[in-house]
Design a protein around this motif. Structure first.
Motif, short mmCIF file in Angstrom:
data_model
loop_
_atom_site.label_atom_id
_atom_site.label_comp_id
_atom_site.label_asym_id
_atom_site.label_seq_id
_atom_site.Cartn_x
_atom_site.Cartn_y
_atom_site.Cartn_z
N ARG A 1 -24.83 -39.51 9.24
CA ARG A 1 -23.46 -40.50 9.13
C ARG A 1 -23.19 -40.42 8.09
NH1 ARG A 1 -19.98 -39.46 12.13
NH2 ARG A 1 -20.71 -37.54 11.49
N TYR A 2 -24.14 -41.12 6.22
CA TYR A 2 -24.12 -41.26 5.24
C TYR A 2 -23.32 -39.61 4.78
CZ TYR A 2 -24.92 -42.89 0.92
OH TYR A 2 -24.55 -43.35 -0.84
N ILE A 3 -24.12 -38.43 5.26
CA ILE A 3 -23.64 -37.57 4.56
C ILE A 3 -21.95 -37.23 5.38
CG2 ILE A 3 -23.20 -35.13 3.99
CD1 ILE A 3 -26.66 -35.31 4.17
N ALA A 4 -22.15 -37.27 6.23
CA ALA A 4 -20.52 -37.08 6.26
C ALA A 4 -19.39 -38.24 6.19
CB ALA A 4 -20.00 -37.15 8.21
N LEU A 5 -19.05 -39.29 6.00
CA LEU A 5 -18.32 -40.14 5.80
C LEU A 5 -18.43 -39.78 4.17
CD1 LEU A 5 -19.34 -43.16 7.58
CD2 LEU A 5 -17.80 -42.25 8.31
N ASN A 6 -19.55 -39.67 3.37
CA ASN A 6 -19.46 -39.16 1.54
C ASN A 6 -18.37 -38.33 1.83
OD1 ASN A 6 -20.92 -42.17 0.69
ND2 ASN A 6 -22.39 -40.54 0.18
N LEU B 1 -29.23 -50.10 8.38
CA LEU B 1 -28.82 -49.19 7.65
C LEU B 1 -27.58 -48.98 7.80
CD1 LEU B 1 -31.65 -46.67 8.21
CD2 LEU B 1 -30.66 -47.40 6.57
N TYR B 2 -27.66 -49.81 9.72
CA TYR B 2 -26.46 -49.88 9.88
C TYR B 2 -25.06 -50.97 9.42
CZ TYR B 2 -22.86 -51.67 14.03
OH TYR B 2 -22.61 -51.99 14.40
N SER B 3 -25.13 -51.23 8.68
CA SER B 3 -25.02 -52.02 7.97
C SER B 3 -23.90 -51.45 6.99
CB SER B 3 -24.71 -53.75 7.13
OG SER B 3 -26.21 -53.06 6.11
N ILE B 4 -25.03 -50.38 5.98
CA ILE B 4 -24.41 -50.04 5.21
C ILE B 4 -23.24 -48.58 6.13
CG2 ILE B 4 -24.90 -47.78 4.00
CD1 ILE B 4 -27.74 -49.27 3.41
N ILE B 5 -23.96 -48.41 7.31
CA ILE B 5 -22.66 -47.14 7.66
C ILE B 5 -21.22 -47.52 7.98
CG2 ILE B 5 -22.45 -45.73 9.94
CD1 ILE B 5 -24.23 -44.67 7.77
N VAL B 6 -21.67 -48.75 8.51
CA VAL B 6 -20.66 -49.82 8.96
C VAL B 6 -19.61 -50.36 8.43
CG1 VAL B 6 -19.34 -51.87 10.30
CG2 VAL B 6 -21.12 -50.84 11.40
N GLY B 7 -19.74 -50.78 6.78
CA GLY B 7 -19.44 -49.78 5.45
C GLY B 7 -18.88 -49.99 5.26
N LYS C 1 -14.84 -40.43 16.08
CA LYS C 1 -16.14 -39.46 15.26
C LYS C 1 -17.11 -39.95 14.18
CE LYS C 1 -12.97 -35.59 16.42
NZ LYS C 1 -12.03 -34.28 16.05
N MET C 2 -16.93 -40.68 13.19
CA MET C 2 -17.56 -41.15 12.65
C MET C 2 -18.53 -42.07 13.73
SD MET C 2 -14.24 -42.13 10.10
CE MET C 2 -12.84 -40.50 9.20
N GLU C 3 -17.75 -43.23 14.23
CA GLU C 3 -18.69 -43.72 14.64
C GLU C 3 -19.52 -42.99 15.72
OE1 GLU C 3 -16.11 -46.38 16.99
OE2 GLU C 3 -15.90 -48.07 14.98
N SER C 4 -19.66 -41.90 15.88
CA SER C 4 -20.96 -41.33 16.38
C SER C 4 -22.09 -41.87 15.79
CB SER C 4 -20.10 -39.62 16.71
OG SER C 4 -20.87 -38.97 17.71
N GLY C 5 -22.43 -41.35 17.22
CA GLY C 5 -24.22 -42.12 16.57
C GLY C 5 -24.81 -43.40 16.44
N VAL C 6 -23.94 -44.09 15.59
CA VAL C 6 -23.83 -45.42 14.64
C VAL C 6 -24.31 -46.48 15.63
CG1 VAL C 6 -22.65 -46.87 13.39
CG2 VAL C 6 -22.43 -44.05 13.24
N SER C 7 -23.33 -47.01 17.07
CA SER C 7 -23.71 -47.47 17.86
C SER C 7 -25.44 -47.72 18.08
CB SER C 7 -23.52 -47.43 19.34
OG SER C 7 -23.88 -46.65 19.90
N MET C 8 -26.60 -46.56 18.03
CA MET C 8 -27.37 -46.44 18.33
C MET C 8 -28.43 -47.38 17.55
SD MET C 8 -28.18 -45.30 20.95
CE MET C 8 -29.52 -44.95 21.09
N LEU C 9 -27.70 -47.19 16.39
CA LEU C 9 -28.30 -47.71 15.01
C LEU C 9 -28.96 -49.17 15.84
CD1 LEU C 9 -27.10 -46.43 11.08
CD2 LEU C 9 -29.34 -46.30 13.12
N ALA C 10 -27.77 -50.07 16.01
CA ALA C 10 -27.21 -51.17 16.31
C ALA C 10 -28.07 -51.29 17.67
CB ALA C 10 -26.40 -51.69 16.26
#
Length: 226
Positions: free
Chosen positions: A52-57, A196-202, A126-135
């Protein structure tokens, strides 16, 4: 007197040299099968974060100002096809949103705005895909660690009950190690996942702000007098 001092120093040195040190691997092994579960969760968390970090960057590095300036120039010059080609070549969330708006030109502005917003919602999903798993892992890992604590204490009491009058600390150490180590492991994995979740959400929030601002800019452009 001097010889006694030397003997004392020698005994102390020997005791220190024979003191057993415990490394992280040995601690993890003493945690039992619960630590394997926590290790798998930690690998999963790192994978989701890196992907997710690479895709968002990649999305955030795009200069949307230049993109919108090119779209404005095409619309002002009545080059609708040129604007569509720019959106197709852009291949980004903002490009797909504006492209959908351009495809709806000729319809009421409210319909265009709704179409752009719908695409924006899909892009955010799409951006949030899988991010909820971090939480989920940040909440689940400490609970799994606590499960290991319970099973470890059950093991310790079981060994104590079977030992009869031959109870010693060595006998109970296995269960106590499992109880304590799994708690620490669960807390560490949970804290890392939460961070890591807080970084991606930001980063997602930053991208949402960019998409919303460019959508408003596009709609303002369509509201301009011909």
């Amino acid at each position: 007197m001097y010889s006694i001092f030397l003997q004392t120093v020698s005994a102390t040195t020997e005791a220190i040299s024979t003191t057993k040190t415990l490394n992280l691997w040995e601690l993890a092994v003493k945690g039992g099968w619960i630590m394997i579960v926590l290790a798998l969760l930690s690998i999963f968390v790192v994978y989701i974060f890196v992907e997710r970090y690479i895709a968002l960057n990649k999305a955030l590095k795009q200069d949307t100002t230049v993109f919108m300036d090119r779209i404005k120039d095409c619309i002002h010059n009545s080059d609708l096809q040129g604007a569509k080609n720019i959106c197709e070549a852009n291949n980004s969330p903002i490009g797909r949103m504006i492209g959908k708006g351009l495809a709806r030109l000729g319809r009421p502005l409210n319909d265009i705005n709704q179409a752009v917003e719908n695409v924006g919602k899909m892009e955010i999903a799409k951006m949030e895909s899988g991010v909820s798993m971090l939480a989920t892992v940040s909440n689940l890992a400490p609970s799994i660690g606590f499960l290991g604590t319970v099973t470890g204490m059950v093991k310790a009491f079981f060994d104590m009950a079977n030992a009869g009058n031959n109870i010693d600390i060595q006998l109970l150490s296995s269960g106590i190690y499992e109880a304590m180590v799994t708690t620490v492991g669960g807390l560490i994995v949970g804290l890392i996942a939460s961070f890591l979740y807080s970084i991606i959400v930001g980063k997602i929030n930053k991208m949402v702000f960019i998409l919303e601002s460019r959508t408003m800019e596009f709609m303002d452009l369509l509201h301009e007098p011909a």
